[in-house]
Design an enzyme around this catalytic site. Structure first.
Site, short mmCIF file in Angstrom:
data_model
loop_
_atom_site.label_atom_id
_atom_site.label_comp_id
_atom_site.label_asym_id
_atom_site.label_seq_id
_atom_site.Cartn_x
_atom_site.Cartn_y
_atom_site.Cartn_z
N HIS A 145 0.83 -1.22 0.00
CA HIS A 145 0.00 0.00 0.00
C HIS A 145 0.86 1.26 0.00
O HIS A 145 0.36 2.37 0.20
CB HIS A 145 -0.95 0.01 1.21
CG HIS A 145 -2.00 -1.05 1.12
ND1 HIS A 145 -2.77 -1.44 2.19
CD2 HIS A 145 -2.42 -1.82 0.08
CE1 HIS A 145 -3.60 -2.40 1.82
NE2 HIS A 145 -3.41 -2.66 0.55
N CYS A 166 6.79 18.82 -8.60
CA CYS A 166 7.82 18.19 -9.44
C CYS A 166 8.40 19.26 -10.36
O CYS A 166 7.78 20.31 -10.57
CB CYS A 166 7.18 17.08 -10.27
SG CYS A 166 8.30 16.29 -11.41
N SER A 173 -7.59 -6.72 9.67
CA SER A 173 -9.01 -7.09 9.73
C SER A 173 -9.47 -7.76 8.44
O SER A 173 -10.59 -8.24 8.36
CB SER A 173 -9.85 -5.84 9.98
OG SER A 173 -9.71 -4.94 8.87
N1 APR Z 1 -1.81 -6.88 17.93
C1 APR Z 1 -2.32 -7.53 16.83
N2 APR Z 1 -3.43 -7.12 16.16
C2 APR Z 1 -4.06 -6.02 16.64
C3 APR Z 1 -3.60 -5.30 17.77
C4 APR Z 1 -2.42 -5.77 18.41
N3 APR Z 1 -1.90 -5.15 19.46
N4 APR Z 1 -4.44 -4.24 17.98
C5 APR Z 1 -5.41 -4.31 17.01
N5 APR Z 1 -5.18 -5.39 16.21
C6 APR Z 1 -5.97 -5.85 15.07
C7 APR Z 1 -7.45 -5.49 15.09
O1 APR Z 1 -8.19 -6.41 15.88
C8 APR Z 1 -7.80 -5.57 13.61
O2 APR Z 1 -8.14 -6.89 13.23
O3 APR Z 1 -5.45 -5.24 13.91
C9 APR Z 1 -6.47 -5.18 12.91
C10 APR Z 1 -6.46 -3.78 12.30
O4 APR Z 1 -7.41 -3.74 11.27
P1 APR Z 1 -7.62 -2.40 10.41
O5 APR Z 1 -7.71 -1.25 11.30
O6 APR Z 1 -8.75 -2.68 9.50
O7 APR Z 1 -6.25 -2.24 9.60
P2 APR Z 1 -5.72 -3.11 8.37
O8 APR Z 1 -6.31 -4.47 8.36
O9 APR Z 1 -4.26 -3.01 8.36
O10 APR Z 1 -6.29 -2.27 7.13
C11 APR Z 1 -5.93 -2.72 5.87
O11 APR Z 1 -7.09 -1.02 4.80
O12 APR Z 1 -7.89 0.98 4.49
C12 APR Z 1 -6.89 0.19 4.16
O13 APR Z 1 -4.83 1.03 3.41
C13 APR Z 1 -5.53 0.71 4.57
O14 APR Z 1 -3.60 -0.73 4.82
C14 APR Z 1 -4.90 -0.49 5.26
C15 APR Z 1 -5.84 -1.61 4.91
#
Ligand code: APR
Length: 270
Positions: free
Chosen positions: A121, A164, A207
């Protein structure tokens, strides 16, 4: 059967990380209570900001928001989970691959190698010309400070530094919601190839809301190789793992669960 016994073959051990791995470093996730997609900026819906369309209509506002997020990342330090991955990579070399959705740069700052880290990303420390002038991706101009208060505006010098030579805007090197993965900038094909060759996929702190990670996990489950999910909460990926013959859901935080899981893998140095 222990995890190490479940791993068969010489292929790579692939790790797939999301915002959760950096949560304990103090960086908000996206969909958690204080997540970026919940809080966003003062004037706009969060996900509106993360689009090429928003950048076209309000480049300065979008830059301010990304520079604020970059400031939060620079104020954070890698945690035990990031460091455990670095130690494993140093131990097993080319048998290690890391696919991260995170744009926070903490994996590279911890010491993960750029060659074995696919930032699918993008990265907040990088930018590129909106009109596509070379170099394809470049570091943010030195004139742009890392420390950035939430409501801070751009000075004239900073505004011109974000142009740029061709006159068009430099834009953040991040994948926006109205854009598609590709190989040159986001290692799309490389990530899929990693899922095809992997002898195990270990998913940490995501997630499962985006398409490429979902496709990788589906490929792993379909191949019947170990799919291990680390998260304090159940996710679509932990449910998939629990449905898979060699899947496991290790419920807990990344900095606690991942170091011991990596030890359990007990992989020989290469
Ligand atoms: N350790 C492990 N996991 C954790 C912790 C922790 N301490 N704290 C929270 N989480 C988990 C949450 O339970 C959730 O499942 O991390 C996950 C975060 O999910 P999101 O907030 O949806 O982030 P992510 O999955 O990285 O999003 C993916 O979505 O919008 C796009 O570009 C954005 O890269 C991002 C992508």
């Amino acid at each position: 059967m222990t995890l190490s016994k479940q791993i068969e073959g010489e292929g790579p051990i692939v790790f797939l990380t999301g915002a959760g791995i950096s949560a304990e470093s103090g960086i908000p996730t996206f969909r958690g209570a204080e997540g970026y997609w919940r809080v966003g900026s003062r004037n706009y819906q969060p996900t509106e900001m993360a689009t090429a369309q928003a950048f076209a209509s309000m480049p300065e506002e979008v830059w301010r928001w990304y520079l604020f997020r970059r400031g939060v990342c620079h104020a954070a330090a890698p945690n035990a989970a990031h460091l455990a991955l670095v130690a494993l990579e140093q131990r097993i070399g080319d048998r290690f691959l890391l696919v991260t959705q995170n744009v926070d740069g903490l994996h590279l700052r911890a010491g993960s190698s750029p060659a074995r880290t696919y930032q699918i990303h993008g990265n907040l420390d990088l930018c590129r010309c909106r009109s596509g002038c070379p170099p394809a991706v470049r570091p943010l101009p030195a004139a742009i400070p890392a420390d950035w208060a939430k409501e801070r505006s751009l000075t004239d010098a900073e505004l011109s530094a974000l142009r740029c030579d061709c006159g068009d805007w430099l834009r953040p090197h991040v994948l926006w919601f109205d854009e598609s993965y590709d190989e040159p900038r986001y290692r799309y094909v490389s990530a899929l190839r990693a899922a095809e060759a992997a002898v195990a996929l270990i998913v940490v702190g995501t997630s499962g809301a985006t398409t490429l990670p979902a496709r990788m996990c589906d490929m792993i489950a379909a191949r019947g190789v170990p799919l291990i999910v680390v998260d304090p909460e159940p996710t679509v990926f932990s449910a998939l793992a629990e449905r898979s013959p060699r899947g496991q859901f290790r419920r807990g935080s990344a900095s606690v669960v991942l170091p011991s899981l990596i030890e359990e893998l007990d992989l020989p140095p290469s």
